[in-house]
Every structure is written in structure tokens, then in C-alpha cells.
Design a protein around this motif. Structure first.
Motif, PDB file in Angstrom:
ATOM      1  N   ILE A  91     -12.226  40.190  16.461  1.00  0.00           N
ATOM      2  CA  ILE A  91     -12.488  41.357  15.614  1.00  0.00           C
ATOM      3  C   ILE A  91     -12.988  42.522  16.463  1.00  0.00           C
ATOM      4  CG2 ILE A  91     -14.005  42.263  13.827  1.00  0.00           C
ATOM      5  CD1 ILE A  91     -13.878  39.526  12.491  1.00  0.00           C
ATOM      6  N   ILE A  92     -13.935  42.245  17.357  1.00  0.00           N
ATOM      7  CA  ILE A  92     -14.518  43.313  18.176  1.00  0.00           C
ATOM      8  C   ILE A  92     -13.463  43.917  19.095  1.00  0.00           C
ATOM      9  CG2 ILE A  92     -16.188  43.831  19.992  1.00  0.00           C
ATOM     10  CD1 ILE A  92     -18.003  41.674  18.770  1.00  0.00           C
ATOM     11  N   SER A  93     -12.761  43.085  19.840  1.00  0.00           N
ATOM     12  CA  SER A  93     -11.805  43.593  20.828  1.00  0.00           C
ATOM     13  C   SER A  93     -10.612  44.259  20.159  1.00  0.00           C
ATOM     14  CB  SER A  93     -11.337  42.453  21.740  1.00  0.00           C
ATOM     15  OG  SER A  93     -10.680  41.441  21.000  1.00  0.00           O
ATOM     16  N   ALA A  94     -10.100  43.675  19.079  1.00  0.00           N
ATOM     17  CA  ALA A  94      -8.942  44.256  18.398  1.00  0.00           C
ATOM     18  C   ALA A  94      -9.303  45.589  17.746  1.00  0.00           C
ATOM     19  CB  ALA A  94      -8.397  43.286  17.355  1.00  0.00           C
ATOM     20  N   THR A  95     -10.501  45.693  17.181  1.00  0.00           N
ATOM     21  CA  THR A  95     -10.923  46.941  16.538  1.00  0.00           C
ATOM     22  C   THR A  95     -11.079  48.063  17.560  1.00  0.00           C
ATOM     23  OG1 THR A  95     -12.085  45.708  14.804  1.00  0.00           O
ATOM     24  CG2 THR A  95     -12.687  48.012  15.095  1.00  0.00           C
ATOM     25  N   VAL A  96     -11.727  47.759  18.679  1.00  0.00           N
ATOM     26  CA  VAL A  96     -11.925  48.780  19.717  1.00  0.00           C
ATOM     27  C   VAL A  96     -10.575  49.208  20.303  1.00  0.00           C
ATOM     28  CG1 VAL A  96     -12.895  49.200  22.004  1.00  0.00           C
ATOM     29  CG2 VAL A  96     -14.253  48.009  20.272  1.00  0.00           C
ATOM     30  N   THR A  97      -9.691  48.261  20.565  1.00  0.00           N
ATOM     31  CA  THR A  97      -8.375  48.583  21.131  1.00  0.00           C
ATOM     32  C   THR A  97      -7.543  49.409  20.159  1.00  0.00           C
ATOM     33  OG1 THR A  97      -8.422  46.514  22.389  1.00  0.00           O
ATOM     34  CG2 THR A  97      -6.295  47.607  22.150  1.00  0.00           C
ATOM     35  N   ALA A  98      -7.539  49.008  18.898  1.00  0.00           N
ATOM     36  CA  ALA A  98      -6.776  49.749  17.889  1.00  0.00           C
ATOM     37  C   ALA A  98      -7.315  51.160  17.725  1.00  0.00           C
ATOM     38  CB  ALA A  98      -6.817  48.999  16.558  1.00  0.00           C
ATOM     39  N   TYR A  99      -8.627  51.310  17.740  1.00  0.00           N
ATOM     40  CA  TYR A  99      -9.239  52.632  17.616  1.00  0.00           C
ATOM     41  C   TYR A  99      -8.845  53.514  18.795  1.00  0.00           C
ATOM     42  CZ  TYR A  99     -12.939  56.137  17.024  1.00  0.00           C
ATOM     43  OH  TYR A  99     -13.636  57.317  16.863  1.00  0.00           O
ATOM     44  N   GLY A 100      -8.824  52.939  19.979  1.00  0.00           N
ATOM     45  CA  GLY A 100      -8.442  53.720  21.153  1.00  0.00           C
ATOM     46  C   GLY A 100      -7.003  54.202  21.074  1.00  0.00           C
ATOM     47  N   PHE A 101      -6.073  53.333  20.686  1.00  0.00           N
ATOM     48  CA  PHE A 101      -4.672  53.730  20.597  1.00  0.00           C
ATOM     49  C   PHE A 101      -4.405  54.671  19.433  1.00  0.00           C
ATOM     50  CE2 PHE A 101      -3.637  50.012  23.332  1.00  0.00           C
ATOM     51  CZ  PHE A 101      -2.804  50.668  24.230  1.00  0.00           C
ATOM     52  N   ALA A 102      -5.131  54.516  18.349  1.00  0.00           N
ATOM     53  CA  ALA A 102      -4.853  55.312  17.153  1.00  0.00           C
ATOM     54  C   ALA A 102      -5.487  56.702  17.194  1.00  0.00           C
ATOM     55  CB  ALA A 102      -5.340  54.566  15.909  1.00  0.00           C
ATOM     56  N   ASP A 158      -4.565  39.023  21.099  1.00  0.00           N
ATOM     57  CA  ASP A 158      -3.789  38.801  19.877  1.00  0.00           C
ATOM     58  C   ASP A 158      -3.239  40.149  19.402  1.00  0.00           C
ATOM     59  OD1 ASP A 158      -4.168  35.893  19.265  1.00  0.00           O
ATOM     60  OD2 ASP A 158      -6.269  36.511  19.352  1.00  0.00           O
ATOM     61  N   THR A 159      -2.069  40.484  19.893  1.00  0.00           N
ATOM     62  CA  THR A 159      -1.481  41.796  19.653  1.00  0.00           C
ATOM     63  C   THR A 159      -1.231  42.064  18.177  1.00  0.00           C
ATOM     64  OG1 THR A 159      -0.362  41.532  21.774  1.00  0.00           O
ATOM     65  CG2 THR A 159       0.367  43.346  20.383  1.00  0.00           C
ATOM     66  N   TYR A 160      -0.931  41.020  17.420  1.00  0.00           N
ATOM     67  CA  TYR A 160      -0.640  41.205  16.001  1.00  0.00           C
ATOM     68  C   TYR A 160      -1.810  41.857  15.281  1.00  0.00           C
ATOM     69  CZ  TYR A 160       0.206  40.079  11.110  1.00  0.00           C
ATOM     70  OH  TYR A 160       0.354  40.156   9.750  1.00  0.00           O
ATOM     71  N   PHE A 161      -3.044  41.469  15.615  1.00  0.00           N
ATOM     72  CA  PHE A 161      -4.217  42.037  14.960  1.00  0.00           C
ATOM     73  C   PHE A 161      -4.410  43.497  15.358  1.00  0.00           C
ATOM     74  CE2 PHE A 161      -5.707  37.441  15.380  1.00  0.00           C
ATOM     75  CZ  PHE A 161      -5.172  37.100  14.157  1.00  0.00           C
ATOM     76  N   VAL A 162      -4.155  43.803  16.606  1.00  0.00           N
ATOM     77  CA  VAL A 162      -4.252  45.196  17.049  1.00  0.00           C
ATOM     78  C   VAL A 162      -3.252  46.055  16.288  1.00  0.00           C
ATOM     79  CG1 VAL A 162      -4.060  46.761  19.018  1.00  0.00           C
ATOM     80  CG2 VAL A 162      -5.050  44.490  19.334  1.00  0.00           C
ATOM     81  N   PHE A 163      -2.031  45.577  16.165  1.00  0.00           N
ATOM     82  CA  PHE A 163      -0.996  46.317  15.445  1.00  0.00           C
ATOM     83  C   PHE A 163      -1.377  46.507  13.981  1.00  0.00           C
ATOM     84  CE2 PHE A 163       2.942  46.153  12.883  1.00  0.00           C
ATOM     85  CZ  PHE A 163       3.506  47.350  13.295  1.00  0.00           C
ATOM     86  N   TYR A 193     -19.969  53.624  12.030  1.00  0.00           N
ATOM     87  CA  TYR A 193     -20.447  54.092  10.724  1.00  0.00           C
ATOM     88  C   TYR A 193     -19.342  54.636   9.818  1.00  0.00           C
ATOM     89  CZ  TYR A 193     -25.178  53.675  12.579  1.00  0.00           C
ATOM     90  OH  TYR A 193     -26.347  53.187  13.109  1.00  0.00           O
ATOM     91  N   VAL A 194     -18.215  55.031  10.388  1.00  0.00           N
ATOM     92  CA  VAL A 194     -17.153  55.646   9.582  1.00  0.00           C
ATOM     93  C   VAL A 194     -15.913  54.749   9.513  1.00  0.00           C
ATOM     94  CG1 VAL A 194     -15.634  57.650   9.316  1.00  0.00           C
ATOM     95  CG2 VAL A 194     -17.976  57.966  10.134  1.00  0.00           C
ATOM     96  N   ILE A 195     -15.418  54.353  10.674  1.00  0.00           N
ATOM     97  CA  ILE A 195     -14.142  53.635  10.718  1.00  0.00           C
ATOM     98  C   ILE A 195     -14.276  52.188  10.261  1.00  0.00           C
ATOM     99  CG2 ILE A 195     -12.243  52.903  12.187  1.00  0.00           C
ATOM    100  CD1 ILE A 195     -12.374  55.907  11.669  1.00  0.00           C
ATOM    101  N   VAL A 196     -15.256  51.473  10.809  1.00  0.00           N
ATOM    102  CA  VAL A 196     -15.382  50.039  10.502  1.00  0.00           C
ATOM    103  C   VAL A 196     -15.557  49.779   8.999  1.00  0.00           C
ATOM    104  CG1 VAL A 196     -16.867  48.008  10.791  1.00  0.00           C
ATOM    105  CG2 VAL A 196     -16.149  49.336  12.784  1.00  0.00           C
TER     106      VAL A 196
END
Length: 285
Positions: A91-102, A158-163, A193-196
């Protein structure tokens, strides 16, 4: 025929179809519960789920110690010693990675995103040998902390979660982050505080997927766990099958049922947010 009558008939037919399909889909689980109270002969005598001569020998034998110093409860503790850290780190790694790409623009973003997405098409079996060699050099094979199974989840493997999270983030207005920035929030505070809070349904979906996949994982522990006392439930159930003496199928099914109860409870408790997360992550607004 009046409009109200047609509507009532349509509603009745829809619910009838849903009930029939639901029963067909859930019947294997119902049969499994009933089979835990049957003998081997009765299990293979028909497809009915109600035992004619109920016996508790399956559950009694399921609680026995197999493989020396491990039983089903020790195996379940081992399972969730792997599953819970994997869920948290994913959850932590996928959320941070997705936020960075998005949300961020940086050099090579499109190339890196393409490489990230391409890993979705790479089967795990291709990675087993190089990963095993790498983790063996690190000394992680048969690690007491299950390092080979847990550490990779820290790096959003787990790329699927990032996507899924990126798709959900695309539906969140950027104005919310701009308002947070005006109020003095940096990137980390904005994320927390906003995204999560807005990502909660999708995060729950990722957590449930990882929870179920990790609980059922057989190949990972088979490769990286060598000590029987550290086997998770997926390996323990297979280990308890004695091909020479013959399978006591009520015992095997009883152990399987005991091992999936936590997954069923977690899924039923979070099913609403799971469905919301899947629906929101799959559609871009």
C-alpha cells in the motif's frame, strides 16, 4: 398487463436469475464445508453437501501436528507474518509511486511509465530463477523474517496496484492539491491529508487483492522457505498430504477451510469499499 405488473415481473426475474447464479457460484464452498464432515467414501459417492453420517474426524486430524514442530495454527501464524507486512508495504510503495507518476512532471517520466506498464506482461515464472539467485546472494533464502517475500513489496513491484491507483488519481481534481499547497502543505502532507483519504476505496481494493494473493501464494514460500517450522498454510496443507498412506480428504478440506476463514472474514468486512475501488479505478472520469 399494467406497467406496475411488468415492473414486478422484471424485478422478480432479475432476482431469480441472481439467486440461481449466486447459488451455482457458491455451491463449491458449501460442498466443501459439508465434505469436511464426510468420510472418503461418502465424499466421492455424490455431489450432495449434507453428510449422511457426520464425523468430526476431519477436524480432529486437522489439528494434529504434521512435519514435526508445526500445526495448522502455527502455519497460519507464519502465513500472516508474511501477509500483513506485504499488504502494508505494498500500500505504501504503490501509493507513493502512483502519486509520483500521476502528479509530478520529471525527465524520462513517459519512458519509465512505459517500462513500468510493460512489466504487467512479464510472467512471474520468468523472474523466478534470477530472483532466486539474487536473493540467495543477499542471504535471504530461508530468512527468519521472510525477507525474500516481504522486501520486494517495498519497491512497488506489484505493477497492477500502481496502475489501479494511477487510474483512480486521474479522477481526483488537481484543484484540491492546489488549495492544499496554498494552505502551506508540501507534497507529503498533501498526499497524506488530501490524496490518501480520497484514495481509500482503491487502497482497500489493493490491500484485499494483496491479502488474498499472498495468503494463497504457494510458489513463493516453496522457493524461499526451507524450514518446515516456518511454512505458511499453503505449504502446510500440501505437506500434510501423504500419497503413500492415502489422502484423508475430510482432513485436507478441513485444514483448507480453517486456513481461508480469515480471508473470507476480511473480504466480507470490506466488500463495499472493494467494489467501489474496483469500479472507480477502472473508469476514468
Amino acid at each position: 398487463m399494467t406497467r406496475e405488473t411488468r415492473r414486478a415481473i422484471n424485478t422478480f426475474m432479475r432476482y431469480l436469475v441472481l439467486i440461481v447464479v449466486g447459488l451455482v457460484m457458491i455451491y463449491p464452498l458449501i460442498w466443501m464445508v459439508g465434505a469436511t464432515f464426510k468420510t472418503n467414501n461418502e465424499i466421492f459417492s455424490g455431489i450432495g453437501f449434507i453428510p449422511k453420517n457426520p464425523t468430526f474426524s476431519g477436524y480432529k486430524n486437522a489439528l494434529k501436528n504434521y512435519g514435526g514442530d508445526i500445526d495448522i495454527f502455527k502455519a497460519m501464524i507464519n502465513t500472516y507474518s508474511i501477509v500483513l507486512p506485504k499488504v502494508l508495504f505494498t500500500i505504501i510503495s504503490a501509493t507513493v509511486t502512483a502519486y509520483g507518476f500521476a502528479r509530478f512532471q520529471f525527465r524520462g517520466k513517459n519512458l519509465l511509465f512505459a517500462v513500468l506498464m510493460s512489466t504487467l506482461f512479464l510472467p512471474q515464472v520468468v523472474l523466478n530463477v534470477p530472483q532466486f539467485i539474487l536473493f540467495n546472494k543477499f542471504g535471504w533464502i530461508d530468512s527468519p523474517l521472510y525477507m525474500a517475500l516481504i522486501v520486494p513489496t517495498l519497491f512497488a513491484t506489484d505493477t497492477y496496484f500502481v496502475f489501479m491507483l494511477i487510474q483512480f488519481l486521474r479522477n481526483i481534481p488537481g484543484e484540491l492539491e492546489e488549495a492544499a499547497c496554498i494552505d502551506g502543505c508540501g507534497s507529503i502532507k498533501t498526499l497524506w491529508y488530501v490524496i490518501v483519504p480520497m484514495l481509500k476505496p482503491s487502497i482497500v481494493s489493493c490491500a484485499l487483492f494483496q491479502f488474498m494473493w499472498s495468503s494463497n501464494d504457494f510458489m513463493g514460500p516453496l522457493l524461499y522457505v526451507n524450514t518446515p517450522a516456518k511454512y505458511p498454510a499453503s505449504i502446510f496443507v500440501k505437506m500434510s498430504m501423504d500419497a503413500d498412506a492415502g489422502f484423508e480428504w475430510n482432513r485436507v478440506l478441513a485444514m483448507s477451510l480453517i486456513s481461508i476463514i480469515p480471508s473470507l472474514i476480511v473480504f466480507l468486512a470490506a466488500q463495499d469499499q472493494f467494489i467501489d475501488g474496483i469500479a472507480a479505478g477502472g473508469v476514468k472520469g
